[in-house]
Design an enzyme around this catalytic site. Structure first.
Site, mmCIF file in Angstrom:
data_model
loop_
_atom_site.group_PDB
_atom_site.id
_atom_site.type_symbol
_atom_site.label_atom_id
_atom_site.label_comp_id
_atom_site.label_asym_id
_atom_site.label_seq_id
_atom_site.Cartn_x
_atom_site.Cartn_y
_atom_site.Cartn_z
ATOM 1 N N LYS A 13 0.831 -1.202 0.000
ATOM 2 C CA LYS A 13 0.000 0.000 0.000
ATOM 3 C C LYS A 13 0.874 1.264 0.000
ATOM 4 O O LYS A 13 2.099 1.189 0.225
ATOM 5 C CB LYS A 13 -0.929 -0.044 1.220
ATOM 6 C CG LYS A 13 -1.902 -1.243 1.186
ATOM 7 C CD LYS A 13 -2.803 -1.271 2.415
ATOM 8 C CE LYS A 13 -3.806 -2.417 2.338
ATOM 9 N NZ LYS A 13 -4.725 -2.445 3.512
ATOM 10 N N TYR A 53 -12.179 -2.998 -3.455
ATOM 11 C CA TYR A 53 -12.752 -3.071 -2.099
ATOM 12 C C TYR A 53 -14.278 -3.020 -2.111
ATOM 13 O O TYR A 53 -14.880 -2.624 -1.117
ATOM 14 C CB TYR A 53 -12.191 -1.927 -1.248
ATOM 15 C CG TYR A 53 -10.785 -2.182 -0.721
ATOM 16 C CD1 TYR A 53 -10.492 -3.316 0.047
ATOM 17 C CD2 TYR A 53 -9.752 -1.283 -0.962
ATOM 18 C CE1 TYR A 53 -9.212 -3.541 0.543
ATOM 19 C CE2 TYR A 53 -8.463 -1.499 -0.462
ATOM 20 C CZ TYR A 53 -8.209 -2.634 0.285
ATOM 21 O OH TYR A 53 -6.937 -2.861 0.794
ATOM 22 N N ASN A 116 -2.094 -0.085 7.340
ATOM 23 C CA ASN A 116 -1.522 -1.416 7.625
ATOM 24 C C ASN A 116 -0.664 -1.974 6.485
ATOM 25 O O ASN A 116 -0.444 -3.181 6.396
ATOM 26 C CB ASN A 116 -2.614 -2.394 8.092
ATOM 27 C CG ASN A 116 -3.656 -2.676 7.031
ATOM 28 O OD1 ASN A 116 -3.582 -2.152 5.914
ATOM 29 N ND2 ASN A 116 -4.638 -3.492 7.377
ATOM 30 N N HIS A 119 -1.710 -5.478 1.404
ATOM 31 C CA HIS A 119 -2.938 -6.225 1.136
ATOM 32 C C HIS A 119 -2.584 -7.632 0.707
ATOM 33 O O HIS A 119 -1.597 -7.849 0.002
ATOM 34 C CB HIS A 119 -3.743 -5.565 0.000
ATOM 35 C CG HIS A 119 -4.828 -6.468 -0.527
ATOM 36 N ND1 HIS A 119 -6.064 -6.567 0.081
ATOM 37 C CD2 HIS A 119 -4.842 -7.356 -1.555
ATOM 38 C CE1 HIS A 119 -6.786 -7.468 -0.577
ATOM 39 N NE2 HIS A 119 -6.075 -7.961 -1.572
ATOM 40 N N GLU A 130 -9.163 -10.784 -7.843
ATOM 41 C CA GLU A 130 -8.252 -9.640 -7.705
ATOM 42 C C GLU A 130 -7.143 -9.667 -8.757
ATOM 43 O O GLU A 130 -6.783 -8.628 -9.318
ATOM 44 C CB GLU A 130 -7.674 -9.617 -6.282
ATOM 45 C CG GLU A 130 -8.734 -9.282 -5.236
ATOM 46 C CD GLU A 130 -8.284 -9.464 -3.794
ATOM 47 O OE1 GLU A 130 -9.114 -9.217 -2.890
ATOM 48 O OE2 GLU A 130 -7.124 -9.849 -3.550
HETATM 49 P P1 DAT Z 1 -7.604 -7.274 5.235
HETATM 50 O O1 DAT Z 1 -6.845 -6.169 4.546
HETATM 51 O O2 DAT Z 1 -6.833 -7.844 6.380
HETATM 52 O O3 DAT Z 1 -8.082 -8.323 4.276
HETATM 53 P P2 DAT Z 1 -10.339 -6.292 5.278
HETATM 54 O O4 DAT Z 1 -10.475 -6.909 3.926
HETATM 55 O O5 DAT Z 1 -11.362 -6.627 6.294
HETATM 56 O O6 DAT Z 1 -8.896 -6.621 5.905
HETATM 57 O O7 DAT Z 1 -10.304 -4.700 5.159
HETATM 58 C C1 DAT Z 1 -9.598 -4.109 4.092
HETATM 59 C C2 DAT Z 1 -8.820 -2.947 4.638
HETATM 60 O O8 DAT Z 1 -9.736 -1.976 5.149
HETATM 61 C C3 DAT Z 1 -7.897 -3.260 5.803
HETATM 62 O O9 DAT Z 1 -6.643 -3.756 5.390
HETATM 63 C C4 DAT Z 1 -7.766 -1.930 6.467
HETATM 64 C C5 DAT Z 1 -9.139 -1.310 6.253
HETATM 65 N N1 DAT Z 1 -9.974 -1.513 7.447
HETATM 66 C C6 DAT Z 1 -10.556 -2.663 7.844
HETATM 67 N N2 DAT Z 1 -11.220 -2.504 8.986
HETATM 68 C C7 DAT Z 1 -11.066 -1.188 9.310
HETATM 69 C C8 DAT Z 1 -11.507 -0.379 10.384
HETATM 70 N N3 DAT Z 1 -12.269 -0.866 11.362
HETATM 71 N N4 DAT Z 1 -11.124 0.924 10.394
HETATM 72 C C9 DAT Z 1 -10.366 1.441 9.411
HETATM 73 N N5 DAT Z 1 -9.917 0.724 8.373
HETATM 74 C C10 DAT Z 1 -10.258 -0.573 8.324
HETATM 75 MG MG MG Z 2 -9.469 -8.228 2.751
#
Ligand code: DAT
Ligand code: MG
Length: 151
Positions: A13, A53, A116, A119, A130
């Site tokens: 990212k 997303y 974070n 991805h 994807e």
């Molecule tokens: P991951 O990236 O571990 O697959 P995800 O698909 O649930 O997690 O969410 C995609 C991204 O969205 C994640 O990397 C960071 C952001 N995100 C997820 N939950 C969040 C939250 N509660 N607050 C802010 N950003 C969040």
């Molecule tokens: Mg995810």
């Protein structure tokens, strides 16, 4: 059935790029024994990121997530190998860096969920979706890794 040609989509990212973690992250996937199939350094369009997303579109953080992902260049990659989707997720750590163990990428290099740094696809099916979203078939490079028979 587990396949040695399983593939996953990994993206560093914008914060991972800006913080100089590209080499460190690629190193971990190389050293683990996964095969690099495709890679590009790009500033992803908002349309691409919104589609990527799409499943999170109703979440309160969606707009901020797209803005963050569009704030700078990313490194988009496809990695291949036995159980690469699941193992890739283990290497990433948990979504929230607070829950990520030391030794994982998120556990070692970041502190908050909204930054974070990386991805990774969460299932073989989402990996396929994807990869097709981010890469054309011609961009997926075919070659034999000389390390293959040792891994
Ligand atoms: P991951 O990236 O571990 O697959 P995800 O698909 O649930 O997690 O969410 C995609 C991204 O969205 C994640 O990397 C960071 C952001 N995100 C997820 N939950 C969040 C939250 N509660 N607050 C802010 N950003 C969040
Ligand atoms: Mg995810």
């Amino acid at each position: 059935m587990a396949s040695i040609s399983e593939r996953t989509f990994i993206a560093i990212k914008p914060d991972g790029v800006q913080r100089g973690l590209v080499g460190e992250i690629i190193k971990r996937f190389e050293q683990k024994g996964f095969k690099l199939v495709a890679m590009k350094f790009m500033h992803a369009s908002e349309d691409l990121l919104k589609e990527h997303y799409i499943e999170l579109k109703d979440r309160p953080f969606y707009a901020g997530l797209i803005k963050y992902m569009h704030s700078g260049p990313v490194v988009a990659m496809v990695w291949e190998g036995l159980n690469v989707v699941k193992t890739g997720r283990v290497m990433l750590g948990e979504t929230n860096p607070t829950d990520s163990k030391p030794g994982t990428i998120r556990g070692d290099f970041c502190v908050q969920v909204g930054r974070n740094i990386i991805h990774g696809s969460d299932s073989v099916e989402s990996a396929e979706t994807e990869i097709n979203l981010w890469f054309t078939p011609e961009e997926l490079v075919e070659y034999t890794s000389c390390a293959h028979q040792w891994i």
